[in-house]
Design an enzyme around this catalytic site. Sequence first.
Site, PDB file in Angstrom:
ATOM      1  N   HIS A   1      42.706  57.976 -22.905  1.00 65.26           N
ATOM      2  CA  HIS A   1      42.874  56.753 -22.115  1.00 65.26           C
ATOM      3  C   HIS A   1      42.664  55.534 -22.994  1.00 65.26           C
ATOM      4  CE1 HIS A   1      38.529  57.367 -21.875  1.00 65.26           C
ATOM      5  NE2 HIS A   1      38.374  56.137 -21.412  1.00 65.26           N
TER       6      HIS A   1
ATOM      7  N   HIS B   1      40.683  52.856 -23.206  1.00 66.11           N
ATOM      8  CA  HIS B   1      39.469  52.102 -23.518  1.00 66.11           C
ATOM      9  C   HIS B   1      39.237  52.004 -25.031  1.00 66.11           C
ATOM     10  CE1 HIS B   1      37.619  52.661 -19.236  1.00 66.11           C
ATOM     11  NE2 HIS B   1      38.463  51.653 -19.303  1.00 66.11           N
TER      12      HIS B   1
ATOM     13  N   ASP C   1      36.687  52.108 -26.956  1.00 66.71           N
ATOM     14  CA  ASP C   1      35.841  53.080 -27.662  1.00 66.71           C
ATOM     15  C   ASP C   1      36.531  54.435 -27.828  1.00 66.71           C
ATOM     16  OD1 ASP C   1      35.461  53.375 -24.821  1.00 66.71           O
ATOM     17  OD2 ASP C   1      33.729  54.650 -25.206  1.00 66.71           O
ATOM     18  N   HIS C   2      37.785  54.523 -27.366  1.00 65.15           N
ATOM     19  CA  HIS C   2      38.600  55.730 -27.563  1.00 65.15           C
ATOM     20  C   HIS C   2      39.827  55.456 -28.432  1.00 65.15           C
ATOM     21  CE1 HIS C   2      36.546  58.105 -24.281  1.00 65.15           C
ATOM     22  NE2 HIS C   2      36.086  56.876 -24.109  1.00 65.15           N
TER      23      HIS C   2
ATOM     24  N   HIS D   1      38.983  57.327 -13.631  1.00 66.92           N
ATOM     25  CA  HIS D   1      38.269  56.459 -14.583  1.00 66.92           C
ATOM     26  C   HIS D   1      39.202  55.328 -15.015  1.00 66.92           C
ATOM     27  CE1 HIS D   1      35.482  55.388 -17.780  1.00 66.92           C
ATOM     28  NE2 HIS D   1      36.436  55.535 -18.677  1.00 66.92           N
TER      29      HIS D   1
ATOM     30  N   ASP E   1      36.872  60.723 -20.500  1.00 64.09           N
ATOM     31  CA  ASP E   1      35.808  60.180 -19.647  1.00 64.09           C
ATOM     32  C   ASP E   1      36.027  60.554 -18.178  1.00 64.09           C
ATOM     33  OD1 ASP E   1      34.734  59.033 -21.885  1.00 64.09           O
ATOM     34  OD2 ASP E   1      35.160  56.965 -21.329  1.00 64.09           O
TER      35      ASP E   1
ATOM     36  N   HIS F   1      31.377  61.619 -24.300  1.00 69.09           N
ATOM     37  CA  HIS F   1      30.095  60.921 -24.426  1.00 69.09           C
ATOM     38  C   HIS F   1      28.909  61.877 -24.294  1.00 69.09           C
ATOM     39  CE1 HIS F   1      31.457  56.711 -24.394  1.00 69.09           C
ATOM     40  NE2 HIS F   1      32.419  57.137 -23.600  1.00 69.09           N
TER      41      HIS F   1
HETATM   42 ZN   LIG Z   1      36.504  55.143 -20.794  1.00 70.09          ZN
END
Ligand SMILES: [Zn+2]
Length: 260
Positions: A56, A58, A60-61, A112, A133, A171
């Site tokens: 996805h 985001h 941090d990905h 998410h 996530d 995570h």
């Molecule tokens: Zn995420």
Amino acid sequence: MIQITALPAFSDNYIWLLQDPARQRCAAVDPGDSAPVLAWLAAHPDWLLTDILVTHHHQDHTGGVLELKARTGARVLGPALEAIPGRDVALEDDQRIDVLGLEWQVLHVPGHTAGHVALFTEGAGQPVLLCGDTLFAAGCGRLFEGTAAQMHASLQRLASLPGPTRVYCTHEYTLANLRFALAVEPDNQALQQRQREAAALRERNLPTLPSTLSLELATNPFLRANEPAVRKSCAEHAGSAPTTAETAFAALRAWKDNFR
Ligand SMILES: [Zn+2]
């Protein structure tokens, strides 16, 4: 056969590195930072990064995707419904893709984020699920772009995969998730056992992942919204009894959002 290694990133992310030792090729999953992957490649100069898989959009990905692609020429695969930097292959629900010589199934699992995808293969010796996530160890992702109904349906879809499936989420939230799970189901013995094992791993600074789907089915409250004990806790917390698994899930998610 592939090997899968956790490359820690930021404070609690894991970039999963899928490795084909026979051909010395590898693929990185959700590289929010390029540095851990580049460090691994520098330590393994004969290896080639062939693919970057993104679940996805985001940051941090995805934060390391463009630099990794520029440095290695790796192909970038990511959800069709989201803007993914450098994407070469747009992943659609139920699409089959080849990564490291294995066939992977794309599962669209909104909740998410709206376009979130998970990837599943049975070709790795043991079934493997890369779920970003969406499904966490003893928890699930927050609802940033989707509804509780969507997330519940997505988790139910993942829950229908084979029990031995190894679950690779992104995570290290396990201990905090277990604290909530135990508030929901204090008498669940599998959960108590899991809490002891996870705490021992974290004391040694080891990942609690991967999990397995059968362990999640036994201990993850978000997959257990039909269990009488879970329903009862939801009713006590919310003040009214949920009538369906979906409303029980929504009550759990809302409870967890404010759980400290
Ligand atoms: Zn995420």
